[in-house]
Write a protein that holds these residues in place. Structure first.
Motif, short mmCIF file in Angstrom:
data_model
loop_
_atom_site.label_atom_id
_atom_site.label_comp_id
_atom_site.label_asym_id
_atom_site.label_seq_id
_atom_site.Cartn_x
_atom_site.Cartn_y
_atom_site.Cartn_z
N SER A 167 3.71 9.43 -8.31
CA SER A 167 3.69 8.10 -8.92
C SER A 167 2.25 7.73 -9.26
O SER A 167 1.34 7.95 -8.46
CB SER A 167 4.24 7.05 -7.95
OG SER A 167 5.58 7.32 -7.63
N PRO A 168 2.03 7.14 -10.46
CA PRO A 168 0.67 6.72 -10.82
C PRO A 168 0.25 5.47 -10.05
O PRO A 168 1.07 4.62 -9.73
CB PRO A 168 0.79 6.42 -12.32
CG PRO A 168 2.23 6.09 -12.52
CD PRO A 168 3.00 6.89 -11.51
N ALA A 182 -8.02 4.85 -11.06
CA ALA A 182 -6.70 5.45 -11.29
C ALA A 182 -6.54 6.68 -10.38
O ALA A 182 -7.48 7.42 -10.13
CB ALA A 182 -6.54 5.86 -12.75
N GLY A 183 -5.31 6.88 -9.91
CA GLY A 183 -4.99 8.04 -9.08
C GLY A 183 -3.49 8.27 -9.08
O GLY A 183 -2.75 7.65 -9.86
N ARG A 236 -0.84 10.19 0.67
CA ARG A 236 -2.03 9.40 0.41
C ARG A 236 -2.50 9.62 -1.02
O ARG A 236 -2.10 10.56 -1.68
CB ARG A 236 -3.13 9.73 1.41
CG ARG A 236 -3.58 11.17 1.40
CD ARG A 236 -4.46 11.52 2.60
NE ARG A 236 -3.70 11.41 3.82
CZ ARG A 236 -4.10 10.77 4.92
NH1 ARG A 236 -5.29 10.24 4.97
NH2 ARG A 236 -3.35 10.68 5.99
N PHE A 237 -3.37 8.74 -1.46
CA PHE A 237 -3.99 8.89 -2.77
C PHE A 237 -5.46 8.53 -2.67
O PHE A 237 -5.88 7.84 -1.73
CB PHE A 237 -3.29 8.03 -3.84
CG PHE A 237 -3.53 6.56 -3.69
CD1 PHE A 237 -4.64 5.95 -4.29
CD2 PHE A 237 -2.67 5.77 -2.96
CE1 PHE A 237 -4.87 4.59 -4.15
CE2 PHE A 237 -2.89 4.42 -2.82
CZ PHE A 237 -3.99 3.82 -3.41
N ALA A 238 -6.22 9.00 -3.62
CA ALA A 238 -7.63 8.65 -3.72
C ALA A 238 -7.93 8.36 -5.18
O ALA A 238 -7.46 9.07 -6.07
CB ALA A 238 -8.52 9.78 -3.22
N GLY A 278 -5.67 5.26 -0.24
CA GLY A 278 -4.47 4.60 0.24
C GLY A 278 -3.64 5.57 1.06
O GLY A 278 -3.49 6.74 0.69
N VAL A 279 -3.10 5.11 2.20
CA VAL A 279 -2.27 5.93 3.07
C VAL A 279 -0.93 5.22 3.22
O VAL A 279 -0.87 4.06 3.64
CB VAL A 279 -2.93 6.13 4.45
CG1 VAL A 279 -2.05 7.00 5.34
CG2 VAL A 279 -4.31 6.74 4.30
N LEU A 280 0.13 5.94 2.89
CA LEU A 280 1.48 5.37 2.92
C LEU A 280 2.21 5.84 4.17
O LEU A 280 2.33 7.04 4.44
CB LEU A 280 2.25 5.82 1.67
CG LEU A 280 3.67 5.29 1.51
CD1 LEU A 280 3.65 3.77 1.34
CD2 LEU A 280 4.34 5.95 0.32
#
Length: 182
Positions: free
Chosen positions: A114-115, A130-131, A45-47, A57-59
């Motif tokens: 990954s950006p 950005a995350g 995931r990313f924040a 986001g959850v992959l």
């Protein structure tokens, strides 16, 4: 050491060696409901946050779920337009509900970091977020809990050591008697 003393020493060795096993609770002998545990490894995931918005986001494989909220009150952002870029590739998004989006990636993300950049337009507010998303294979997804096994091994080792100490004491006692009788 006399024979009753040997049995006492061996009995004590067994009791002390098996004590850690008695301390373990099994099904039906616990103190309430166990806390929930994850069924498997956590999904990548990313924040990405700013003063205005928060995007998570959850992959899951090649499926990406996105949640866009206002930073101030954590409410979903209504009627937002979201553009997403992961590792230099533009991602096509579908709105699922207010503040929720989904995407199907064309190819799995490469392992590593990954950006992620997102452009949010909601009414008169616009922001760039950005995350980073960190994708790694689940190396130890099926790790076995070791607490119970360690207690069993410790109890068995303790029992064997105490029994050996009792036998050593018995032999020493016999040697003293034989040496003293001569």
């Amino acid at each position: 050491m006399q024979l009753p003393s040997l049995f006492s020493a061996l009995g004590l060795a067994l009791v002390l060696g098996l004590t850690p096993l008695w301390a373990l609770a099994d099904d039906g002998h616990n103190h309430g409901e166990a806390p929930a545990t994850a069924a498997g490894p956590a999904l990548p995931r990313f924040a990405a946050t700013s003063d205005l918005f928060e995007l998570v986001g959850v992959l899951d494989g090649q499926k990406l779920a996105l949640y866009l909220d206002h930073a101030g009150d954590n409410s979903p952002v209504k009627e937002a337009q979201l553009e997403l870029d992961i590792a230099g590739a533009r991602v096509t998004l579908t709105r699922v509900a207010e503040g929720e989006f989904q995407a199907a990636l064309a190819a799995p993300l490469a392992e590593g970091v990954s950006p992620v950049t997102a452009t949010v337009v909601a009414g008169t507010e616009t922001d760039l977020l950005a995350g980073e998303i960190d994708v790694h294979a689940a190396a130890h997804a099926h790790a076995e809990p070791a607490g119970r096994r360690n207690a069993l091994v410790a109890g068995a080792v303790g029992a064997v050591l105490l029994a050996l100490g009792a036998v050593w004491g018995l032999r020493r006692g016999r040697a003293a008697r034989v040496g003293g009788a001569a």
